[in-house]
Design a protein around this motif. Sequence first.
Motif, PDB file in Angstrom:
ATOM      1  N   GLY A  66       0.794  -1.227   0.000  1.00 49.67           N
ATOM      2  CA  GLY A  66       0.000   0.000   0.000  1.00 49.67           C
ATOM      3  C   GLY A  66       0.822   1.270   0.000  1.00 49.67           C
ATOM      4  O   GLY A  66       0.415   2.281   0.585  1.00 49.67           O
ATOM      5  N   VAL A  67       1.994   1.238  -0.648  1.00 52.75           N
ATOM      6  CA  VAL A  67       2.844   2.423  -0.749  1.00 52.75           C
ATOM      7  C   VAL A  67       3.219   2.629  -2.209  1.00 52.75           C
ATOM      8  O   VAL A  67       2.939   1.789  -3.068  1.00 52.75           O
ATOM      9  N   SER A  68       3.900   3.735  -2.515  1.00 56.33           N
ATOM     10  CA  SER A  68       4.316   4.005  -3.891  1.00 56.33           C
ATOM     11  C   SER A  68       5.553   3.177  -4.237  1.00 56.33           C
ATOM     12  O   SER A  68       6.362   2.836  -3.359  1.00 56.33           O
ATOM     13  N   ALA A  69       5.712   2.882  -5.520  1.00 54.41           N
ATOM     14  CA  ALA A  69       6.871   2.115  -5.971  1.00 54.41           C
ATOM     15  C   ALA A  69       8.172   2.861  -5.684  1.00 54.41           C
ATOM     16  O   ALA A  69       9.224   2.241  -5.496  1.00 54.41           O
ATOM     17  N   GLU A  70       8.104   4.179  -5.617  1.00 54.67           N
ATOM     18  CA  GLU A  70       9.298   4.988  -5.335  1.00 54.67           C
ATOM     19  C   GLU A  70       9.750   4.851  -3.887  1.00 54.67           C
ATOM     20  O   GLU A  70      10.820   5.334  -3.520  1.00 54.67           O
ATOM     21  N   SER A  71       8.925   4.185  -3.068  1.00 54.69           N
ATOM     22  CA  SER A  71       9.259   3.983  -1.656  1.00 54.69           C
ATOM     23  C   SER A  71       9.917   2.633  -1.399  1.00 54.69           C
ATOM     24  O   SER A  71      10.221   2.306  -0.245  1.00 54.69           O
ATOM     25  N   VAL A  72      10.123   1.837  -2.460  1.00 45.74           N
ATOM     26  CA  VAL A  72      10.625   0.467  -2.296  1.00 45.74           C
ATOM     27  C   VAL A  72      11.881   0.268  -3.135  1.00 45.74           C
ATOM     28  O   VAL A  72      11.939   0.672  -4.304  1.00 45.74           O
ATOM     29  N   LEU A  73      12.889  -0.360  -2.547  1.00 44.92           N
ATOM     30  CA  LEU A  73      14.097  -0.733  -3.273  1.00 44.92           C
ATOM     31  C   LEU A  73      14.410  -2.189  -2.954  1.00 44.92           C
ATOM     32  O   LEU A  73      14.657  -2.552  -1.796  1.00 44.92           O
ATOM     33  N   VAL A  74      14.381  -3.046  -3.969  1.00 45.40           N
ATOM     34  CA  VAL A  74      14.660  -4.473  -3.786  1.00 45.40           C
ATOM     35  C   VAL A  74      16.174  -4.689  -3.716  1.00 45.40           C
ATOM     36  O   VAL A  74      16.941  -4.081  -4.473  1.00 45.40           O
ATOM     37  N   LEU A 189       8.430   9.679   6.933  1.00 41.03           N
ATOM     38  CA  LEU A 189       9.509  10.108   7.825  1.00 41.03           C
ATOM     39  C   LEU A 189      10.762  10.388   7.004  1.00 41.03           C
ATOM     40  O   LEU A 189      11.080   9.639   6.083  1.00 41.03           O
ATOM     41  N   PRO A 190      11.506  11.436   7.320  1.00 35.79           N
ATOM     42  CA  PRO A 190      12.694  11.775   6.529  1.00 35.79           C
ATOM     43  C   PRO A 190      13.942  11.023   6.953  1.00 35.79           C
ATOM     44  O   PRO A 190      15.019  11.255   6.395  1.00 35.79           O
ATOM     45  N   ASN A 191      13.805  10.092   7.915  1.00 39.27           N
ATOM     46  CA  ASN A 191      15.015   9.549   8.539  1.00 39.27           C
ATOM     47  C   ASN A 191      14.953   8.067   8.876  1.00 39.27           C
ATOM     48  O   ASN A 191      15.708   7.584   9.716  1.00 39.27           O
ATOM     49  N   CYS A 192      14.083   7.316   8.204  1.00 38.80           N
ATOM     50  CA  CYS A 192      13.961   5.895   8.547  1.00 38.80           C
ATOM     51  C   CYS A 192      14.103   5.005   7.322  1.00 38.80           C
ATOM     52  O   CYS A 192      13.432   5.194   6.304  1.00 38.80           O
ATOM     53  N   PHE A 193      14.997   4.005   7.430  1.00 42.17           N
ATOM     54  CA  PHE A 193      15.109   2.935   6.446  1.00 42.17           C
ATOM     55  C   PHE A 193      14.560   1.672   7.102  1.00 42.17           C
ATOM     56  O   PHE A 193      15.097   1.211   8.116  1.00 42.17           O
ATOM     57  N   LEU A 194      13.520   1.098   6.530  1.00 38.48           N
ATOM     58  CA  LEU A 194      12.927  -0.129   7.054  1.00 38.48           C
ATOM     59  C   LEU A 194      13.338  -1.283   6.154  1.00 38.48           C
ATOM     60  O   LEU A 194      13.026  -1.297   4.963  1.00 38.48           O
ATOM     61  N   ILE A 195      14.041  -2.250   6.724  1.00 42.56           N
ATOM     62  CA  ILE A 195      14.562  -3.379   5.950  1.00 42.56           C
ATOM     63  C   ILE A 195      13.729  -4.624   6.229  1.00 42.56           C
ATOM     64  O   ILE A 195      13.411  -4.920   7.379  1.00 42.56           O
ATOM     65  N   ARG A 196      13.394  -5.350   5.166  1.00 46.77           N
ATOM     66  CA  ARG A 196      12.694  -6.621   5.303  1.00 46.77           C
ATOM     67  C   ARG A 196      13.385  -7.691   4.470  1.00 46.77           C
ATOM     68  O   ARG A 196      14.027  -7.383   3.461  1.00 46.77           O
ATOM     69  N   SER A 197      13.242  -8.931   4.899  1.00 45.16           N
ATOM     70  CA  SER A 197      13.853 -10.052   4.189  1.00 45.16           C
ATOM     71  C   SER A 197      12.774 -11.052   3.807  1.00 45.16           C
ATOM     72  O   SER A 197      12.143 -11.656   4.673  1.00 45.16           O
ATOM     73  N   LEU A 198      12.562 -11.235   2.511  1.00 44.04           N
ATOM     74  CA  LEU A 198      11.585 -12.222   2.059  1.00 44.04           C
ATOM     75  C   LEU A 198      12.111 -13.638   2.235  1.00 44.04           C
ATOM     76  O   LEU A 198      11.364 -14.561   2.548  1.00 44.04           O
ATOM     77  N   ALA A 217      12.530  10.391  -1.356  1.00 44.75           N
ATOM     78  CA  ALA A 217      13.719  11.243  -1.443  1.00 44.75           C
ATOM     79  C   ALA A 217      14.907  10.600  -0.737  1.00 44.75           C
ATOM     80  O   ALA A 217      16.061  10.721  -1.184  1.00 44.75           O
ATOM     81  N   LEU A 218      14.634   9.919   0.356  1.00 49.59           N
ATOM     82  CA  LEU A 218      15.695   9.237   1.098  1.00 49.59           C
ATOM     83  C   LEU A 218      16.194   8.020   0.338  1.00 49.59           C
ATOM     84  O   LEU A 218      17.398   7.779   0.226  1.00 49.59           O
ATOM     85  N   LEU A 219      15.256   7.277  -0.218  1.00 48.32           N
ATOM     86  CA  LEU A 219      15.609   6.058  -0.938  1.00 48.32           C
ATOM     87  C   LEU A 219      16.391   6.356  -2.209  1.00 48.32           C
ATOM     88  O   LEU A 219      17.289   5.600  -2.598  1.00 48.32           O
ATOM     89  N   GLU A 220      16.074   7.470  -2.851  1.00 52.36           N
ATOM     90  CA  GLU A 220      16.746   7.821  -4.095  1.00 52.36           C
ATOM     91  C   GLU A 220      18.244   8.011  -3.895  1.00 52.36           C
ATOM     92  O   GLU A 220      19.035   7.760  -4.810  1.00 52.36           O
ATOM     93  N   GLN A 221      18.647   8.408  -2.685  1.00 54.73           N
ATOM     94  CA  GLN A 221      20.068   8.577  -2.404  1.00 54.73           C
ATOM     95  C   GLN A 221      20.812   7.241  -2.462  1.00 54.73           C
ATOM     96  O   GLN A 221      21.999   7.199  -2.769  1.00 54.73           O
TER      97      GLN A 221
END
Length: 344
Positions: A66-74, A189-198, A217-221
Amino acid sequence: MKLNDHGDDRYRYPGVEIVADFSSNVPHLPEDEGLWHYLTSRKEVLHRYPEPRAYSLEVGIARAQGVSAESVLVTSGATEAIYMIAHLFAERQSYIPQPTFSEYRHSAKIYGHTIIEPSIEAFFSGTVEVVPGSVVWLCNPNNPTGITYDHQQLLEMMRSNPSVAFVVDQSYGAFTPKQVLLPWEVIDLPNCFLIRSLTKTYAIPGLRLGYITAAPALLEQLVSLKLPWSVNAMAVETGYYLLENGLPFHLEALLEERKWLVEQLIRLEGVEVFPTDTHYFLAKLKHLTASELKDWLVNHHGILIRDASNFRTLSSHHIRLATQSRAENERLVEALKGLKNTLC
């Protein structure tokens, strides 16, 4: 920390048949024949390059969360995510509450971080002053303790420290009944990376597959630091399959089995078992060292456990166990009964 400072180190025992493995945090799950059939049907992907960035899979994950694709990095497992983030914040100050997963410290060290390692208790009591511009590494549920941090406290900590980067590794989030952070809670949030493992969730760690959720914006970095084709074609195909299928286990049944195993271990008296929210847990031996017990179990019973002495702040008597099937759990208990006098 060394590259082989992890569980499932059966390669150290050539010629020994491992009949039960308690050493990694992967639980016993029935094999998913559907996955194997699916991957076989997709074998043609081996003959062409995967997407340089697994964007199609990111779209699928984003839709499911339920988030935008720009919010996810595989990523290629949670570990690639950890090292990319350490690289992004090279030469910063890192707070790593201990004991916890060793790769946070190792990656931070490689990229020149100044490392501060308070105890978990001290960090969450608020007595540790975290300086602006630093990085905080949290495993939730924690490895090796299995403890899940308070959901509201985590959110409040991140919201009240916007200049501090929080890396929250929820690789084992599917194995706790307690509330963990959800992707939609962190993307603003401008300061959180949430990591998950499938691959941990589905007990297929041989296929490295994970993902990061963060504000676009954070993920793009991070994207500029990612190697092209780091996630192989079969891992991507596995991701497609997993999105279409539910969890391969019932958490309640897994935790009931852990309860049974813990009760059996406590009866041995020479083993202290610590509280946990997950299927894996820490224990401390009264007399034997972890390395002594590990070698004896492998060489006499083909049973592998985790010597937890290389987790910072733990002792040479600490072990970590991950609940397996009833038959495997019984095998471990019976083996330990043969050592009862030595354990006590």
